[in-house]
Enzyme design. Structure first.
Site, mmCIF file in Angstrom:
data_model
loop_
_atom_site.group_PDB
_atom_site.id
_atom_site.type_symbol
_atom_site.label_atom_id
_atom_site.label_comp_id
_atom_site.label_asym_id
_atom_site.label_seq_id
_atom_site.Cartn_x
_atom_site.Cartn_y
_atom_site.Cartn_z
ATOM 1 N N CYS A 1 -6.054 0.251 7.015
ATOM 2 C CA CYS A 1 -5.876 0.737 5.641
ATOM 3 C C CYS A 1 -6.999 1.721 5.309
ATOM 4 C CB CYS A 1 -5.898 -0.438 4.665
ATOM 5 S SG CYS A 1 -5.719 0.041 2.928
ATOM 6 N N ARG B 1 2.818 4.604 6.590
ATOM 7 C CA ARG B 1 3.177 3.825 7.780
ATOM 8 C C ARG B 1 3.694 2.439 7.438
ATOM 9 N NH1 ARG B 1 -2.613 4.151 10.350
ATOM 10 N NH2 ARG B 1 -3.013 3.716 8.150
ATOM 11 N N ASP C 1 0.394 3.702 1.811
ATOM 12 C CA ASP C 1 0.334 4.246 3.169
ATOM 13 C C ASP C 1 1.737 4.490 3.709
ATOM 14 O OD1 ASP C 1 0.104 4.287 6.134
ATOM 15 O OD2 ASP C 1 -2.001 3.788 5.743
ATOM 16 N N CYS D 1 0.835 -1.190 0.000
ATOM 17 C CA CYS D 1 0.000 0.000 0.000
ATOM 18 C C CYS D 1 0.875 1.248 0.000
ATOM 19 C CB CYS D 1 -0.905 -0.018 1.236
ATOM 20 S SG CYS D 1 -2.119 1.320 1.267
ATOM 21 N N HIS E 1 -2.507 -4.210 5.057
ATOM 22 C CA HIS E 1 -2.141 -3.792 6.415
ATOM 23 C C HIS E 1 -3.355 -3.340 7.205
ATOM 24 C CE1 HIS E 1 -2.533 0.596 5.778
ATOM 25 N NE2 HIS E 1 -2.268 0.260 4.529
#
Length: 193
Positions: free
Chosen positions: A101, A43, A41, A39, A98
């Site tokens: 999300c 993080r 993302d 992803c 994850h």
């Protein structure tokens, strides 16, 4: 921006000199063993999670770790997959979802995405995942279903289909938990009791 500039200075002062031989090798060699599809993302940092060095992973990051099924039209995700498999000869492909999300949360909770039409259109690549998730609002279940659905989409790509049929590539589905650091392997063989 100052954080990035400071980080670049630390990289050039501390990291690069300590890994100078590795970077010299990488300047003329590109042989990652794994295609990691994760992803976008911030993080979720593939190299940090897997403890890998530069050059070990060929990384593709998309919102929701989505992999469009193969179509005749070229796109960046398909081109990256084909390059990793057909040219770089990766041996493993990981699709990693994850916890928490944002893309899966938007779908699970049926958020209004009318102000983000490109996002809404992109998230249609998760329609099968949504259809396979029993309960509305169950983000963890949708994250898992989505990883499995994206593996199925990945298998529609000709380079991947040829490589898996020949036993040259193995597909793996992971779910990373941000809060604990745990990784669940959805494709690991289970032992019968």
């Amino acid at each position: 921006m100052q954080d990035l500039t400071d980080g670049l200075a630390r990289f050039q002062r501390d990291v690069f000199p300590a890994k100078k031989e590795l970077f010299a090798h990488l300047a003329t060699h590109h042989t990652p063993g794994t295609l990691f599809i994760g992803c976008s993302d911030a993080r979720v940092v593939p190299e940090l999670i897997t403890g890998t060095e530069p050059g070990d992973l060929f990384v593709v990051r998309t919102a929701g770790n989505l992999v469009p099924a193969h179509t005749p039209e070229a796109d960046g995700v398909s081109a990256s997959i084909e390059y990793a498999v057909a040219t770089l000869n990766v041996r493993d492909i990981v699709v990693c979802g994850h916890s928490a999300c944002g893309a899966m949360t938007a779908l699970a909770e049926r958020h209004d995405l009318s102000s983000a039409p490109a996002v809404a259109s992109w998230l249609r690549h998760a329609d099968a995942s949504v259809a396979r998730t029993a309960a509305d609002g169950d983000v963890p279940a949708l994250v898992r279903q989505n990883v499995l659905a994206q593996l199925a989409n990945l298998a529609t790509h000709p380079a991947v289909a040829r490589a898996t049929a020949a036993g040259r590539v193995a597909l793996h589905g992971w779910v990373y938990d941000i809060a604990t650091g745990a990784v669940e392997d959805l494709t690991a063989p289970t032992l019968a009791s």
